[in-house]
Design a protein around this motif. Sequence first.
Motif, PDB file in Angstrom:
ATOM      1  N   ALA A  33      -4.404 -15.719  -2.382  1.00 46.92           N
ATOM      2  CA  ALA A  33      -3.371 -16.711  -2.680  1.00 46.92           C
ATOM      3  C   ALA A  33      -1.995 -16.244  -2.240  1.00 46.92           C
ATOM      4  CB  ALA A  33      -3.357 -17.000  -4.179  1.00 46.92           C
ATOM      5  N   ILE A 521       2.519 -26.846  -1.747  1.00 49.44           N
ATOM      6  CA  ILE A 521       2.036 -26.100  -2.908  1.00 49.44           C
ATOM      7  C   ILE A 521       2.269 -26.954  -4.154  1.00 49.44           C
ATOM      8  CG2 ILE A 521       2.335 -24.045  -4.333  1.00 49.44           C
ATOM      9  CD1 ILE A 521       1.116 -23.447  -1.671  1.00 49.44           C
ATOM     10  N   LYS A 522       1.270 -27.057  -4.993  1.00 45.68           N
ATOM     11  CA  LYS A 522       1.410 -27.845  -6.216  1.00 45.68           C
ATOM     12  C   LYS A 522       2.401 -27.180  -7.169  1.00 45.68           C
ATOM     13  CE  LYS A 522      -3.326 -29.661  -6.055  1.00 45.68           C
ATOM     14  NZ  LYS A 522      -4.662 -29.674  -6.697  1.00 45.68           N
ATOM     15  N   LEU A 527      -0.379 -28.989 -10.699  1.00 47.44           N
ATOM     16  CA  LEU A 527      -1.593 -28.177 -10.818  1.00 47.44           C
ATOM     17  C   LEU A 527      -2.320 -28.478 -12.125  1.00 47.44           C
ATOM     18  CD1 LEU A 527      -2.733 -25.238 -12.159  1.00 47.44           C
ATOM     19  CD2 LEU A 527      -3.543 -26.044  -9.942  1.00 47.44           C
ATOM     20  N   LEU A 578       0.714 -17.199 -10.176  1.00 42.79           N
ATOM     21  CA  LEU A 578      -0.638 -17.387  -9.650  1.00 42.79           C
ATOM     22  C   LEU A 578      -1.685 -16.914 -10.651  1.00 42.79           C
ATOM     23  CD1 LEU A 578       0.031 -16.262  -5.981  1.00 42.79           C
ATOM     24  CD2 LEU A 578      -0.484 -18.581  -6.742  1.00 42.79           C
ATOM     25  N   ARG A 581      -2.000 -19.529 -13.254  1.00 48.48           N
ATOM     26  CA  ARG A 581      -2.727 -20.684 -12.724  1.00 48.48           C
ATOM     27  C   ARG A 581      -4.239 -20.461 -12.839  1.00 48.48           C
ATOM     28  NH1 ARG A 581       0.150 -23.895  -8.155  1.00 48.48           N
ATOM     29  NH2 ARG A 581       2.341 -23.740  -8.757  1.00 48.48           N
ATOM     30  N   SER A 585      -7.007 -22.498 -15.208  1.00 49.02           N
ATOM     31  CA  SER A 585      -8.205 -23.157 -14.682  1.00 49.02           C
ATOM     32  C   SER A 585      -9.459 -22.688 -15.410  1.00 49.02           C
ATOM     33  CB  SER A 585      -8.336 -22.871 -13.180  1.00 49.02           C
ATOM     34  OG  SER A 585      -7.224 -23.372 -12.467  1.00 49.02           O
ATOM     35  N   GLN A 673      -4.678 -24.873  -4.939  1.00 51.30           N
ATOM     36  CA  GLN A 673      -3.246 -24.781  -5.232  1.00 51.30           C
ATOM     37  C   GLN A 673      -2.421 -25.581  -4.230  1.00 51.30           C
ATOM     38  OE1 GLN A 673      -2.679 -23.127  -8.161  1.00 51.30           O
ATOM     39  NE2 GLN A 673      -4.907 -22.918  -8.047  1.00 51.30           N
ATOM     40  N   ARG A 674      -3.032 -25.898  -3.102  1.00 52.68           N
ATOM     41  CA  ARG A 674      -2.356 -26.716  -2.088  1.00 52.68           C
ATOM     42  C   ARG A 674      -2.795 -28.169  -2.213  1.00 52.68           C
ATOM     43  NH1 ARG A 674       0.053 -24.548   2.593  1.00 52.68           N
ATOM     44  NH2 ARG A 674       0.111 -22.274   2.623  1.00 52.68           N
TER      45      ARG A 674
END
Length: 675
Positions: A33, A521-522, A527, A578, A581, A585, A673-674
């Motif tokens: 990432a 990028i979110k 996200l 990151l 994130r 998830s 993430q994109r």
Amino acid sequence: MRLQARPASQAFHWVPAISATPRSILAAVLSVACVFPLGIEMPARAAIPAAAKDKKPKADPSLKGLPITELSADEAILHALNRLAYGPRPGDVERVRQMGLAKWIEQQLNPNSIDDRALDARLADYPTLRLSTAKLIDEYPQPKQAEKQAEKKALAQERQEQRRSDAAAVVEKDMQNAQGRSANSEAAAVTSVSAPQPAADNSSEPAPMKQQAPGNAATNGAGRRDVLGGGDPNNVPRAIADDSKRPPRIVAELSMAKVTRAIYSERQLQQVMDDFWFNHFNVFAGKGEDRYYLTAYERDVIQPRAFGKFKDLVTATAKSPAMLFYLDNFLSADPRAAQRQAAQRAARQQWRRGRFGWPPPPTANPQQAKKNERGLNENYGRELMELHTLGVDGGYTQKDVTEVARCFTGWTIDKPRQYADFKFDDKLHDPDPKTVLGKKIHAGGMKDGEQVIDLLAHHPSTAKFISTKLARRFVSDNPPPALVNRMAETFQSSDGDIRAVLKTMIWSPEFWSRESYHAKIKTPLELVVSAVRALGTDVDTPMPLVQWVGRIGEPLYQCQPPTGYSDKADAWVNTGALLNRLNYSLALAGNKMRGARSDVPSLLGADSSADPKTALDRAVQVFLGGQAGTTTVETLEKQLDNPQVLQAKLDDPRKQVDLGVVAGLVLGAPEFQRH
């Protein structure tokens, strides 16, 4: 690039067993990432042979009417759902295909044509959304000092009890180990992690803008452990516990409603545009009385004008108590106003004394007179030109800032702590002529400010600036100049019609180009919401999601600078964000989040739980549209024999795949993430 270690209690709160291993999937995925800011092409683009790029794909009926030549039908629909909405839900791609992509876009551009009553039913849970500012001030008053002290004492006691509980848990664990109870070394790390301690909720106190912390404006406040910004997302904040009537509940309900709309609204582009314009005309909830003004600001100012004329939107924000208070224009006055009023009072008193011989001349009080004086405040004048209209390179000078500020003197708030309505006070207005951008402003009274808004809204620099921001939000961080120029031309020719500018952008080849696909990028909000929609998660309590948005770096309604949150990748790509994130998830897909249930087996198929490779392949297909880079796939495949993925001890002959972990890892991959 070297990854910095973080304390286990913060970085590995959700996935300690996976992330505790030296060669964990967490570190591997993050290393992939971290190529985001280096500009390395994504696999979906890089994997296309040079010869294939020159061939136009066969026209698909679902794409009729759109200038799409470089993307397949599935890619184009996914692109639209990711840019013009908050990501696809299960079944959305097929639904849009059957409807036709152009028809779906036209509906989104005309949100009132879409039935959204199901969302309205969900929003009924948040009563503050329907209250006037006066009602909010009356029903959610600031707590008295004694009550604040009692809350602090209760919180300190809770902390002490929590520390005792944590200590007891550690002692119990040590005793169990001493008795010889064996356990998997990675699983043991789970119970040894101390729960994060809740911090005092100071969100009811005004947070002056001058206390802004240095650093990236997009992430200021991200580390605050308050109702929206951090801590354990599964904890119930005091602001919403027991039907609290504390002021922070107002912002909490606004935040929960924002997330709920983004997840469940059928008017997806409306939600995206609401967020865009609120960020453009940013107001910070932590500044004094603004917590009471934000509800009406978003409901009555931003939302109804998201697709209308830009001038109307600027005018409405300029008259909003939220903006007047945030940028201090409600205090701005002609410095000579106090002298004029004093002279008028003296003249009236002299007239009365001349007729009746009374009252006696008042005794002068210089200190009181100085205290009552109000001066010119340039905050709004500067931000109106720099951030709201012309842009920082819009061709204005400091002299123009001062002149604009003079034009808006007298634009104030009537009874700020009672009902807070817009009021023009002619006594505070500077009556003399002004000159802005070389144009004489002398319409008189409140019309001076309105004339300035008309001048700025029709300026070519405004057309360019707004078009650039829209293209940056929807196309790429560095949008093509030719596209921006065409959007600016539409802006000027349509008198600032926002819907027309959006149509020019969406019906452009640049919007559907291969370079724009997966180029953004979110943000944390994007996200968090897109993962919920991708999983089809049923959300009963959105507050944990709100807290995750803050934990990843975008506390809702809490951006202090008037710039709003950044919409460029470099503001959101860092190791800590990151990592959060990925943790999010895993928590969402693994059903470890309060008030949210995800049915991953129904998406991946129950039979996939018997074979980790099948589970991974299906997760990549479902959540990434089958487009995952070679490095990502290889990294994930190496973890398929991890005990946490297989839900079994190493010597267990029968292994079952934890589909929640597999789905969480794929949702944490760089490709998701994109958008």
